[in-house]
Structures are given as structure tokens and as C-alpha cells.
Design an enzyme around this catalytic site. Structure first.
Site, mmCIF file in Angstrom:
data_model
loop_
_atom_site.group_PDB
_atom_site.id
_atom_site.type_symbol
_atom_site.label_atom_id
_atom_site.label_comp_id
_atom_site.label_asym_id
_atom_site.label_seq_id
_atom_site.Cartn_x
_atom_site.Cartn_y
_atom_site.Cartn_z
ATOM 1 N N SER B 136 44.550 -9.854 7.680
ATOM 2 C CA SER B 136 42.911 -9.766 7.676
ATOM 3 C C SER B 136 42.655 -9.216 6.611
ATOM 4 O O SER B 136 42.711 -9.042 4.977
ATOM 5 C CB SER B 136 42.019 -9.359 8.499
ATOM 6 O OG SER B 136 41.200 -9.884 8.557
ATOM 7 N N HIS B 178 40.997 -15.096 6.890
ATOM 8 C CA HIS B 178 40.796 -16.748 7.757
ATOM 9 C C HIS B 178 39.475 -17.594 6.549
ATOM 10 O O HIS B 178 38.616 -17.925 6.521
ATOM 11 C CB HIS B 178 39.007 -15.802 7.724
ATOM 12 C CG HIS B 178 39.455 -14.993 8.608
ATOM 13 N ND1 HIS B 178 40.220 -14.439 9.631
ATOM 14 C CD2 HIS B 178 39.658 -12.810 8.323
ATOM 15 C CE1 HIS B 178 40.119 -13.108 10.378
ATOM 16 N NE2 HIS B 178 39.657 -12.848 9.343
ATOM 17 N N GLU B 205 43.583 -18.533 9.636
ATOM 18 C CA GLU B 205 44.093 -17.755 10.427
ATOM 19 C C GLU B 205 45.350 -17.820 11.001
ATOM 20 O O GLU B 205 45.828 -19.116 10.895
ATOM 21 C CB GLU B 205 42.975 -17.834 12.046
ATOM 22 C CG GLU B 205 41.681 -16.773 10.868
ATOM 23 C CD GLU B 205 40.417 -16.488 12.248
ATOM 24 O OE1 GLU B 205 40.948 -17.496 12.978
ATOM 25 O OE2 GLU B 205 39.673 -16.275 11.966
#
Lengths: 290, 290
Positions: B136, B178, B205
Site C-alpha cells: 500500500s 488498491h 490488493e
């Protein structure tokens, strides 16, 4: 876009960002010095007017540099990406002893030249000792991280500046131009504090930073160069600020430097003018870097 | 922030951006592979939880990597710039065989680590062969140019993305995470078209790109990696668009790649899964690059 690897036997060429609006008719200190660093009477200068949409820009600079005594001057009429494949233009850059990027729009430069053989050639020629100067948009594009746009304001705020990748002659600095005239301190502070690795250079009109192969630059011109060093930041609210929110930045260091001042980009230290110092290191002289 | 110079006798370590939300309880394919590349039973893994504000993040990852068999795991409790001067943390990175950057906020990472000895050490250890993974925010920070924020939208528009300088393990790519889950194609297209030199990687993800020392990456995980190559752009309205205006971008190339696909970042070419290929080049094997 990493700066091209230096040949250990050659000093890198000067990198000369100019804040725009430089004197083109009177003393022409900046252009004159650029021609000298490019070989003076032997200079072969190639102008890249791509940032500008005016058809006259290339020819105007041809005249300026010829009047200052350059032996050869020509411009590359690149207005779209396909033009960058022209082998004649690459040959011209191979022969050039000085390269000049005009003003206009820096996103026009990055979107047309980015990732092409022309951009690669400019990096490689500079690494091999060729001086590269750029004014206004042509100054912004020079570094790895480029200010593409932003607000006029003296204080930093989240979202005050927009960045894009530049042409990558150096990744030590991020450059802003028309600096005092357009009230751009806020956006330079914002840019520098995104990642305190970067040294921010705010360059006024008719002013230039002559960045030598040793990583020391000297200020030339009628305005100032403002240096923002965020490496000593002790606190920053950047990461938690919402869009447009004023920022807290503690521990910023700023130097405002007039003509003759020098700044060491490696040691992050400013020096006042020194009457006894030579103007700047000659580009073909071998320089020991730290 | 230029990627540290490679020692010619050593292969660079793997660079492993993960799109966030990776499986931490079932098969754990991504974490398991990272531990293997870090030395398996001999691995000494250092976790940097700085992107996160949660005090538990560092300890949670300690447990995950210990359960997967790493010999040593510890985390650096860095929450402000002054922490980066701690010589013990630099020693830990010197011993590490794998470094992991957690999720959180990428501007927290760049503003706290940028320009410090910790950031420099991470670059140098990776250049010396140590695998560096990030999830992330920890994935975004890895490249020279970092996506700091932007809109959720599938089409590109001026101002749709904001960039900041990252930690600079590589300058070949710009990374978004994401990716499918938060509808981020528009901002990746915008970022890539600012300067078509950059290859955009949009990582879903529970999905990772294992970028090997030869510049080839393999997709691991349950989602896809979308590659945006803007180098063939024939027309772009970026430089003349006003803020928020939809962009015209002609000649973009996109590959959407599931598990086992490979992409050559030097040749800009995607390959389907090959049952006969070894999973990925071992990090200590010397690799000839182009």
C-alpha cells in the site's frame, strides 16, 4: 530519467536554470556567459523551442546567440513526439557544445520530449561536458522532479503545487522560476517539504544559477535565487493535512542569494560573493567531486 | 534520491511493491515468497512501520514473518525525523537480509524518511542485494516518482493525481495500489502521461510485482497488475488542458496481468505465464542486464 552516468575522465557540463525574462538586449550577462561556457567563438549551440508555441521563438534565439559570437546556432523544430525520431536532430545534438531550452509550457516539454531519444541525448551530452541552459519552462524541466503548476502564495499548503517528472539532468534540486515576480515561495516550500531530500531553487526573472560540475552554483543576474533546504525539518504536518490546508513546517532553512553568491548543493551551504574567486570553473577542467 | 549505484559484482535485490490488503492468514503467498527471497530460515527482516500510526503495526508484522520461518525479525519505531539519526537503526538495516515497509500514509513516509540516513541506507542495501518489499503506502514510496493522492476515476484528467518524490529504489516505474478496488486507472494514466518515460504499475490488493535485478517482474497474488506504457503516445492534450479537464491521450499501451505473467521493464514487453519458467531469478545469482 536518472542523470546519465558520468564518464570519470570528463566533468559534467554546467546546468543553467534561468528564471525567465532575462535581459536580451543590453548587457545580456546570462546569455553571454552561457555562450562562453559553450566555447565562445567556437560554440555550436542548439536551441530547443518546443516549450513555446510561437513559431518565431527558435529564430529569435538563433539571432541572440549569433550576435554574441557563437560560431554555429540552429534550432530543432520539434512540436510533436514523432519529430523526436528524426536522426538529423540527434546528430545536431551530438555536435552541439551548448543546448538551450526556451520558455513556454513545461508540460509541453515533458509530454513531447519525455522518454524519447532527444531527452536521453540531452542527458548524455550534459554528462559528457556540454552546457545545458533553460529559461522559465526550460528551467523547470531540467531536474528530475519538476514543478508543473500551482498557486501564487507565500505560505505552503497541501495541494499548492503540482509535480511531474522532468528531464532529469539533476535530482538534487527542484526549480521554480519567475519566483519573486509571481509570489511562488509557498509552492516551493510545499514542493521541498514533500520529500526533504530535494533542495528548492526559486529563481527570479533575469537571474540564473550556474550549477558547476562540482555541485556548486553561482548566482548571475539582477534578481535573487532563493534556496529552500528542508533537510533539517523537525516537524511537518504535510502527511496529515487536508487539501488546501495551511502547513506547519518547523526547521526550514532559507538562503536568499544575490549576484555572485555561491551555494554548495552537496554540503548545503551558502557563501557570500567573493571578489577574489574566479567566476566559475571552466567546463573542460577536470573537477574532483566529493 | 537516484537509485544507489550498483556494485558490478552484486545483483540488485528484489523490489516488491504489494497493492495492499494481502492475505496474512491463509496461504500468504506474497509474504512467504518475500521471506524466501530474504534467506528463508536465515532471514533477518527489518520492518519499517512508519507509514502507519497504529502502534501495533510493527509487532503484527514481526509475528507474521516469524511464523513464516524468518530467523530474526524486528521493527524500527520511527515516528519522527529525529528518530532517523539513531545509529542502532542503521546497524539493524546493515544486518538485514530483507526490509519491509508497511501500509499507512505515503506522505508520512516521504516527509519523515526523505533525505535521512535511513532512506539512504534502504537504497544502498537494496543495491547491494537485499530484497525490499512494501505494501500500500509502502509500495507507493518505493519509486523515485510517487503518487501521493488523487481522484477515483477510470479516465485521465489534468490535476487528477498529485505526485511527490518517493524513496527512489527505481525510477523506471510509478506505482499505484488498491488499484482495481479503488478505481484508480484514471490517476495512473494521468501520472504516466505527465512524462511518458515512466511505466505505470497499478497493483491490486493481495497482489504483488516481484521486480528482479534484471528489470523483469512477475505477478504474484489473487488480483492483477495493470501496466501503462505511454512511450508510444502520438498525441496528448496534457499540456494545454485546464484543471480537471478530460484528457486526450492517443497511443497508450496497457497490459493487464494476472498471476504468473511477467513484464520486461527494459524492453517494455509483457509475457503470459510460462509453466516451465523458474519462479524468479534468485537474488544472489549474478544477472546480465541490457
Amino acid at each position: 530519467m536518472c542523470p546519465a552516468r558520468l564518464n570519470q575522465d570528463l566533468a559534467r557540463g554546467f546546468i543553467i536554470p534561468i528564471g525567465g525574462g532575462e535581459d536580451r538586449v543590453k548587457e545580456q550577462h546570462i546569455h553571454r556567459r552561457f555562450v562562453e561556457l559553450s566555447g565562445g567563438g567556437d560554440a555550436d549551440i542548439v536551441v530547443i523551442p518546443t516549450a513555446s508555441e510561437l513559431e518565431t521563438t527558435g529564430r529569435d534565439y538563433n539571432r541572440i546567440f549569433r550576435d554574441l559570437g557563437a560560431a554555429e546556432v540552429d534550432f530543432l523544430p520539434i512540436s510533436r513526439r514523432a519529430d523526436c525520431d528524426n536522426p538529423r536532430y540527434l546528430d545536431m545534438l551530438d555536435r552541439a557544445t551548448g543546448i538551450f531550452l526556451t520558455g513556454g509550457n513545461q508540460l509541453r516539454l515533458s509530454t513531447i520530449l519525455g522518454g524519447t531519444g532527444i531527452a536521453q541525448k540531452i542527458r548524455r551530452r550534459n554528462a559528457a561536458g556540454v552546457a545545458v541552459a533553460g529559461t522559465s519552462a526550460g528551467a523547470s524541466i531540467m531536474s528530475e522532479h519538476m514543478i508543473a503548476g500551482g498557486d501564487s502564495n507565500s505560505s505552503p499548503a497541501e495541494g499548492r503545487v503540482s509535480l511531474a517528472p522532468g528531464i532529469g539532468l539533476t535530482n538534487a534540486v527542484i526549480i521554480d522560476q519567475h519566483f519573486t515576480e509571481r509570489n511562488r515561495l509557498g509552492r516551493l516550500l510545499t514542493a521541498s517539504s514533500y520529500n526533504p531530500f530535494l533542495i528548492g531553487l526559486g529563481i527570479d526573472e533575469d537571474t540564473a544559477a550556474f550549477i558547476g560540475p562540482d555541485g556548486v552554483f553561482e548566482v548571475v543576474g539582477s534578481g535573487t535565487v532563493t534556496v529552500v533546504d528542508a533537510s533539517g525539518l523537525t516537524h511537518s504536518s504535510m502527511w496529515e493535512a487536508s487539501r488546501g490546508e495551511a502547513l506547519t513546517l518547523l526547521g526550514l532553512k532559507i538562503d536568499v542569494m544575490g549576484e555572485g553568491c555561491r551555494y554548495d548543493l552537496v554540503g548545503r551551504h551558502a557563501y557570500p560573493p567573493d571578489e577574489h574567486a574566479a567566476f566559475c570553473t571552466l567546463p573542460n577542467e577536470k573537477v574532483t567531486t566529493n
